[in-house]
Design a protein around this motif. Sequence first.
Motif, PDB file in Angstrom:
ATOM      1  N   SER A  82      49.131 -19.974  -0.375  1.00 59.56           N
ATOM      2  CA  SER A  82      49.513 -19.829   1.018  1.00 59.56           C
ATOM      3  C   SER A  82      49.300 -21.164   1.718  1.00 59.56           C
ATOM      4  O   SER A  82      48.251 -21.796   1.547  1.00 59.56           O
ATOM      5  CB  SER A  82      48.685 -18.728   1.690  1.00 59.56           C
ATOM      6  OG  SER A  82      49.040 -18.598   3.054  1.00 59.56           O
ATOM      7  N   GLN A  83      50.286 -21.610   2.499  1.00 59.28           N
ATOM      8  CA  GLN A  83      50.193 -22.897   3.178  1.00 59.28           C
ATOM      9  C   GLN A  83      50.911 -22.836   4.523  1.00 59.28           C
ATOM     10  O   GLN A  83      51.806 -22.013   4.710  1.00 59.28           O
ATOM     11  CB  GLN A  83      50.797 -24.011   2.319  1.00 59.28           C
ATOM     12  CG  GLN A  83      52.252 -23.804   1.965  1.00 59.28           C
ATOM     13  CD  GLN A  83      52.787 -24.902   1.080  1.00 59.28           C
ATOM     14  OE1 GLN A  83      52.177 -25.958   0.946  1.00 59.28           O
ATOM     15  NE2 GLN A  83      53.940 -24.671   0.472  1.00 59.28           N
ATOM     16  N   PRO A  84      50.497 -23.702   5.484  1.00 62.76           N
ATOM     17  CA  PRO A  84      51.160 -23.712   6.787  1.00 62.76           C
ATOM     18  C   PRO A  84      52.631 -24.105   6.669  1.00 62.76           C
ATOM     19  O   PRO A  84      53.035 -24.839   5.758  1.00 62.76           O
ATOM     20  CB  PRO A  84      50.365 -24.751   7.584  1.00 62.76           C
ATOM     21  CG  PRO A  84      49.062 -24.873   6.876  1.00 62.76           C
ATOM     22  CD  PRO A  84      49.357 -24.632   5.427  1.00 62.76           C
ATOM     23  N   ILE A  85      53.416 -23.637   7.633  1.00 62.09           N
ATOM     24  CA  ILE A  85      54.840 -23.975   7.648  1.00 62.09           C
ATOM     25  C   ILE A  85      55.037 -25.478   7.803  1.00 62.09           C
ATOM     26  O   ILE A  85      55.967 -26.062   7.240  1.00 62.09           O
ATOM     27  CB  ILE A  85      55.541 -23.218   8.787  1.00 62.09           C
ATOM     28  CG1 ILE A  85      55.418 -21.707   8.583  1.00 62.09           C
ATOM     29  CG2 ILE A  85      56.998 -23.614   8.901  1.00 62.09           C
ATOM     30  CD1 ILE A  85      56.033 -20.882   9.700  1.00 62.09           C
ATOM     31  N   LEU A  86      54.133 -26.119   8.561  1.00 58.21           N
ATOM     32  CA  LEU A  86      54.263 -27.560   8.801  1.00 58.21           C
ATOM     33  C   LEU A  86      54.208 -28.357   7.505  1.00 58.21           C
ATOM     34  O   LEU A  86      54.940 -29.332   7.336  1.00 58.21           O
ATOM     35  CB  LEU A  86      53.156 -28.018   9.763  1.00 58.21           C
ATOM     36  CG  LEU A  86      53.248 -29.457  10.269  1.00 58.21           C
ATOM     37  CD1 LEU A  86      54.548 -29.671  11.035  1.00 58.21           C
ATOM     38  CD2 LEU A  86      52.049 -29.802  11.136  1.00 58.21           C
ATOM     39  N   LEU A  87      53.343 -27.932   6.567  1.00 57.88           N
ATOM     40  CA  LEU A  87      53.256 -28.648   5.298  1.00 57.88           C
ATOM     41  C   LEU A  87      54.484 -28.422   4.440  1.00 57.88           C
ATOM     42  O   LEU A  87      54.835 -29.285   3.622  1.00 57.88           O
ATOM     43  CB  LEU A  87      51.997 -28.214   4.537  1.00 57.88           C
ATOM     44  CG  LEU A  87      50.661 -28.572   5.185  1.00 57.88           C
ATOM     45  CD1 LEU A  87      49.521 -28.194   4.266  1.00 57.88           C
ATOM     46  CD2 LEU A  87      50.607 -30.063   5.516  1.00 57.88           C
ATOM     47  N   MET A  88      55.123 -27.272   4.619  1.00 62.05           N
ATOM     48  CA  MET A  88      56.358 -27.034   3.885  1.00 62.05           C
ATOM     49  C   MET A  88      57.488 -27.907   4.408  1.00 62.05           C
ATOM     50  O   MET A  88      58.332 -28.383   3.640  1.00 62.05           O
ATOM     51  CB  MET A  88      56.751 -25.560   3.976  1.00 62.05           C
ATOM     52  CG  MET A  88      55.747 -24.610   3.348  1.00 62.05           C
ATOM     53  SD  MET A  88      56.258 -22.888   3.515  1.00 62.05           S
ATOM     54  CE  MET A  88      57.807 -22.889   2.607  1.00 62.05           C
ATOM     55  N   LEU A  89      57.494 -28.135   5.738  1.00 64.43           N
ATOM     56  CA  LEU A  89      58.534 -28.968   6.341  1.00 64.43           C
ATOM     57  C   LEU A  89      58.273 -30.448   6.104  1.00 64.43           C
ATOM     58  O   LEU A  89      59.222 -31.221   5.906  1.00 64.43           O
ATOM     59  CB  LEU A  89      58.624 -28.679   7.843  1.00 64.43           C
ATOM     60  CG  LEU A  89      59.000 -27.238   8.224  1.00 64.43           C
ATOM     61  CD1 LEU A  89      58.948 -27.070   9.733  1.00 64.43           C
ATOM     62  CD2 LEU A  89      60.380 -26.893   7.688  1.00 64.43           C
ATOM     63  N   ILE A  90      56.998 -30.828   6.141  1.00 64.51           N
ATOM     64  CA  ILE A  90      56.636 -32.243   5.956  1.00 64.51           C
ATOM     65  C   ILE A  90      55.589 -32.319   4.853  1.00 64.51           C
ATOM     66  O   ILE A  90      54.377 -32.317   5.118  1.00 64.51           O
ATOM     67  CB  ILE A  90      56.103 -32.868   7.270  1.00 64.51           C
ATOM     68  CG1 ILE A  90      57.037 -32.549   8.438  1.00 64.51           C
ATOM     69  CG2 ILE A  90      55.930 -34.373   7.113  1.00 64.51           C
ATOM     70  CD1 ILE A  90      56.532 -33.046   9.776  1.00 64.51           C
TER      71      ILE A  90
END
Length: 311
Positions: A295-303
Amino acid sequence: MEDEGAGLFRTEALQHYAQGGERGGLLKLSPQWTGPVFWVLLGACVFALVFSALVHVSEYAEGPAVVQLEGRMDLPSPVRGTVASVEVRSGERVAAGQVLARLGAAAELAELERYEREFELLLRQRLRSPSDEGVSQALASVRAQLELARARLEQWTVRAPEAGIVSDVRIRRGQHLAEGELVASLMREDSAAVVTAMLPGEYRPLLAVGKPLRLELRGFHHQYQELTIDEVGGELVGPQEVQRALGPTLSASLQVNGAVVLVRARVASRSFLADGERFPYFDGMLGEADARVRSQPILLMLIPGLRAVWP
């Protein structure tokens, strides 16, 4: 008419400014609604940034799954022959030693009946002449042949090795069976259900005992069974290894591509709840299973580059 190149400003404007007249304001070309819209857009950007930093998105390992009942015993045909009679039905409770099916054994049955007649005849002679040694020796010989004939005929009979429930009958009267071909399956009454899931092999390092496993049975869409992983395979296996682990009957119903890891979870009850009703588990039921692996934040998926500095 004044020359257009005489100056940047009109003559009247210069005279008005020189006489101390009121100075004009800046020319405003933007409409009034642009100000509020700017702050709304700024707030939306800040909200999106905070939302993407705080909200996590989970990644799941998904794959096919099958329900198996522990204690299942497959009873094969002991010899090659034709089914003479089927003595039980699926779902019937049987006792240890009870006959499940008989195979045609005309020659063995005729031999047994012949020895039984001979034994009965000699036994009568033995009772009439207890001291006749010839009759005694013949009686002992026929008794041995009779036991051997019974043992031969028993090979054509399929019996329940222990008490249980007949879960599957694969034969019918008149069917020709090869030696070792499946006749019926027997289940213990207290047998538990186990779910075996085939998850993608690349997720093996992220899977561990004790993590949750979610099961969705085919035919019961969006009816999820929450389980706990009890066992994770130590190595990745291919379609052939899956067939050996599950057996040819079950593996033929599953589509396995590439390397997978076998994950098992024990079911607490022999039944499951769906749409407010309880249904029993049956051996061989198919479904889809998934396990959350990260599980990871959306921000890390985008950047993705932020992972290096993310706390």
